[in-house]
Design a protein around this motif. Structure first.
Motif, PDB file in Angstrom:
ATOM      1  N   UNK A 127      49.475  32.508  46.366  1.00  0.00           N
ATOM      2  CA  UNK A 127      47.886  32.784  46.811  1.00  0.00           C
ATOM      3  C   UNK A 127      47.255  33.616  45.989  1.00  0.00           C
ATOM      4  N   UNK A 128      46.322  33.324  44.860  1.00  0.00           N
ATOM      5  CA  UNK A 128      45.690  34.048  43.788  1.00  0.00           C
ATOM      6  C   UNK A 128      44.837  35.184  44.620  1.00  0.00           C
ATOM      7  N   UNK A 129      44.283  34.851  45.596  1.00  0.00           N
ATOM      8  CA  UNK A 129      43.138  36.014  46.294  1.00  0.00           C
ATOM      9  C   UNK A 129      44.022  37.033  46.484  1.00  0.00           C
ATOM     10  N   UNK A 130      45.425  37.136  46.692  1.00  0.00           N
ATOM     11  CA  UNK A 130      46.153  38.491  47.286  1.00  0.00           C
ATOM     12  C   UNK A 130      47.219  38.702  46.258  1.00  0.00           C
ATOM     13  N   UNK A 131      47.247  38.052  44.857  1.00  0.00           N
ATOM     14  CA  UNK A 131      47.921  38.357  43.993  1.00  0.00           C
ATOM     15  C   UNK A 131      48.302  39.851  43.303  1.00  0.00           C
ATOM     16  N   UNK A 132      47.174  40.742  43.610  1.00  0.00           N
ATOM     17  CA  UNK A 132      47.099  42.026  43.099  1.00  0.00           C
ATOM     18  C   UNK A 132      48.359  42.786  43.765  1.00  0.00           C
ATOM     19  N   UNK A 133      49.549  42.332  43.481  1.00  0.00           N
ATOM     20  CA  UNK A 133      50.636  42.930  43.890  1.00  0.00           C
ATOM     21  C   UNK A 133      51.057  44.313  43.633  1.00  0.00           C
ATOM     22  N   UNK A 134      51.336  45.252  44.855  1.00  0.00           N
ATOM     23  CA  UNK A 134      51.406  46.464  44.574  1.00  0.00           C
ATOM     24  C   UNK A 134      53.014  46.711  44.176  1.00  0.00           C
ATOM     25  N   UNK A 135      53.252  47.643  43.102  1.00  0.00           N
ATOM     26  CA  UNK A 135      54.755  47.924  42.708  1.00  0.00           C
ATOM     27  C   UNK A 135      54.963  48.871  43.269  1.00  0.00           C
ATOM     28  N   UNK A 136      55.659  48.854  44.502  1.00  0.00           N
ATOM     29  CA  UNK A 136      56.036  50.091  45.431  1.00  0.00           C
ATOM     30  C   UNK A 136      57.193  50.567  45.013  1.00  0.00           C
TER      31      UNK A 136
END
Length: 724
Positions: A127-136
């Protein structure tokens, strides 16, 4: 063409690589783990679906450790732009659309998956709408360049981002880290994160990684009475490891992300907005200003579950990966980017749900053939409510806006089988052959202003075989030459942001690549690659002529070629120098029906159709360069460190007619750190965007004008980390 190829050759003679892979406060490994005392770190990657040395695989990969990522102030995947040659992490509205070597999606609707695929611990993130993946908490990030048409396969015509997080450990350890920063408009930036892992029994271990990140408003709004740019992110992930024996392992992972923000406070470029000449309009005159008639929002919530298993047998290993994802969100945009209510795009409900299943068999023998076979199944459902509001063309702009309401739904069902093998022709020559067959069904229904677009639900099936061949010559233990040829495709897709129900055709790409990987000395690593893509039926998206939706069409074709160089130098203990350079020639070879917007003197743009053939491919700078230096030395019973990271990009175009662009720019980040004698403690002083560069992360032309949303301004802060 000849001169361009000469430019590639010149570019490849220059130094290159990503950034210093050294320990930092956030997401970092300890200094002794991220930088060996002498020589260059030997990195093991899973870019080929099995663990192999980075320097031995015939694939162009940039592998970044947690220290390298933290060094440049990178907090999400989009920000990898400053670290990975040929990578661009642009945004379109709230959608993260990465581009690698000129190949990247333009679609902004649910179900239109990016063609730079993202995987987290082997699980596809569609899902591109929530692909701002946090690098935890990560071990590394691998960025594969070029089409991945075999072992990964799904829509990855441009490449792949592979995020690997640590597995739970039976030994207890953890860390907690905090950063505080200051930026313009008297705003603060907070970042707190932690990680903990331990064994629960002799066969069960678990871990937990959590993050809370918040930025105060830093975009001065001239009309709302409140400033914009604030963001609040909470991210949590936990794994449960069950290992009943040395040959059996299962890992259950649960994740949750919640983001709320009004960071999409855009401003008109050169006062180009339909409200420019109207009384009462307020136009921003400086960077990081806005003038809005509504509070823009980008909010989303993501829940994910996965179960991965590995069973080791005598002849082969069995690996399974099951993934589930549920996303929901909202988005509100001021289309004319002024305090006058002249246009809006509102999506009050965005939903996506996906499930995937993959089973792989991997050979374990010591013979000349290593092989892998697998099957993959995927299903995704998505929908949203959309309200496009534009001025009434029949009367004054003060009349009520004309609303177009869309209520689309889509469903994707896909199955694939794949196989790949590497055969040792001699002790030094290796041949890799692989293939994948995909069959995919897309279903779609569109409802416009309450009426179903006839005939209701429609569907279309897309089938495609893709393949790859590679030859690697290991002419010394630490050096090899490789060449490969491969194909890829991105399935046809329906445009959910249009009243039409006709899908675009699949994208297709044919790619060849050649490269050299060599570690001629223990202190020197050199990686070079050249490539050529024949890219056809590109799926290109733009605002439609009325401003009440988006058009999605196939550009006929493009030609992309270029080269990259990466070099790492570790001349002595405590000093690491890495740099990268990328040259990219990307042109539309045949695109006669491109959507165009011509700026008007009174403000706004006149819609037109133009021939974009010969123009530069969007979001693909011709030239990028990056360099990182990290130096550490003993001091006062501890260790003192200095790091700096530099990135340069040439001009970036944001539309096929090449009217709207970001000027060439540079970004600089850095850190000064001190690790005292106290075990586990680390202190730092850091800065991102040191020169306060005004850099557009997106430029949006439409009939209502052309606006931009800028990257964060300069942030200066302090950090502390404690490990135990």
């Amino acid at each position: 063409m000849k001169n361009a190829h000469v430019s590639v050759s010149i570019a490849l003679l220059l130094a290159g690589s990503a950034m210093p892979a050294l320990a930092q406060d956030i997401g970092a490994a300890p200094p002794e783990e991220s930088q060996p005392s002498a020589g260059i770190e030997d990195i093991v990657v899973t870019a080929t679906r099995r663990e192999e040395r980075l320097q031995e695989i015939p694939v162009t990969v940039t592998a970044l450790t947690s220290g390298a990522i933290a060094s440049a102030g990178v907090i999400d995947l989009r920000s990898l732009t400053t670290l990975v040659p040929g990578f661009s992490g642009n945004r379109t509205t709230s959608v993260i659309l990465p581009v690698i070597r000129g190949v990247g999606s333009g679609g902004v609707s649910v179900g239109d998956e990016p063609n730079v695929a993202t995987y987290i611990d082997g699980i596809y993130q569609p899902d591109a709408f929530s692909n701002s993946t946090e690098l935890v908490e990560i071990e590394r990030v691998e960025v594969l360049r070029g089409p991945q048409g075999t072992v990964f396969g799904r829509n990855a015509t441009g490449g792949l981002i592979n995020v690997i997080t640590p597995e739970p450990s039976f030994s207890t350890r953890g860390r907690i880290a905090a950063r505080y920063g200051r930026l313009r408009n008297d705003s603060s930036d907070y970042d707190v994160r932690g990680y903990f892992t331990t064994g629960l029994t002799e066969t069960i271990a678990f871990d937990f990684a959590g993050l809370y990140r918040e930025t105060d408003p830093y975009i001065e709004d001239l009309a709302l009475g409140e400033d914009l740019g604030w963001i609040r992110v909470f991210d949590a992930r936990s794994k449960l490891l069950f290992q009943p024996s040395d040959t059996v392992q299962f890992i259950l992972t649960g994740g949750y992300t919640n983001q709320k923000s009004n960071i999409n406070g855009s401003q008109p470029i050169n006062d180009n907005t339909i409200g420019k000449s109207l009384p009462g309009v307020l136009l921003p005159q400086e960077a990081w200003q806005s003038s809005s008639s509504l509070e823009p929002r980008i909010d989303y919530e993501k829940v994910s579950l996965s179960l991965r298993g590995r069973i080791e047998l005598d002849a082969f290993n069995i690996e399974t990966a099951t993934g589930y994802m549920h996303n929901s969100g909202v988005q509100f945009i001021d289309s004319d980017a002024t305090n006058l209510d002249l246009g809006q795009i509102n999506l009050p409900s965005i939903k996506a749900e996906a499930i995937s299943q993959e089973v792989r068999l991997l050979s374990t023998g010591s013979g000349p053939l290593n092989w892998l076979v697998g099957i993959y199944a995927f299903q995704m459902k998505g929908s949203f409510d959309a309200d496009f509001a534009v001025p009434n063309p029949a009367g004054p702009t003060t009349l009520p806006l004309i609303h177009t309401y869309l209520l689309p739904k889509t469903k994707t069902t896909s199955f694939a089988g794949f196989a790949e093998g590497t055969y040792a022709l001699t002790d030094a020559l290796f041949l890799t052959l692989g293939g994948r067959y995909t069959t995919e069904k897309r279903e779609f229904i569109q409802i416009v202003n309450g009426a179903v677009v006839p005939p209701g639900w429609v569907d279309k099936r897309f089938n495609r075989a893709t393949y790859r061949a590679a030859l690697r010559y290991q002419f010394t233990e630490d050096a090899n030459l490789y060449a490969s040829y491969g194909t890829g495709f991105k399935s046809g897709v329906y445009n959910l942001l249009s009243p039409t129900n006709v899908p675009v055709n699949p994208e297709k790409i044919k790619a060849w690549e050649a490269g050299l990987k060599a570690d001629p000395f223990r202190w020197l690593r050199t990686n070079f690659s050249v490539f050529h893509y024949d890219y056809s039926d590109l799926q290109v998206q733009a605002r439609n002529a009325a401003g009440s939706g988006f058009v999605l069409l196939n550009a006929a074709s493009s030609e992309i070629y270029g080269g990259e160089a990466e070099v790492t130098i570790v001349p002595g203990d405590g000093l690491n120098i890495r740099s990268a350079i990328s040259y990219l020639h990307g042109k539309y070879t045949d695109f006669p029906g491109a959507q165009d917007f011509i700026p008007l003197a009174r403000g706004g743009n006149m819609p037109a159709v133009t021939d974009a053939s010969g123009n530069q491919v969007i979001r693909s700078p011709r030239f990028t360069a990056m360099m990182g230096i990290d130096w550490r030395t003993p001091l006062a019973g501890g260790e003192f460190g200095v790091s700096a990271n530099f990135f340069h990009s040439s001009r970036v175009f944001y539309d096929a007619p090449n009217r709207f662009s970001q000027d060439p720019y540079e970004m600089v980040s850095g850190e000064i750190s001190w690790t005292p004698g106290t075990e586990g403690l680390r202190l730092s002083l850091w800065v991102t965007n040191l020169t306060n560069a005004k850099v557009a992360q997106q430029v949006r032309p439409s009939p209502l004008g052309t606006d931009a949303l800028y990257e964060k301004p300069r942030v200066i802060g302090v950090g502390a980390q404690y490990k135990f």
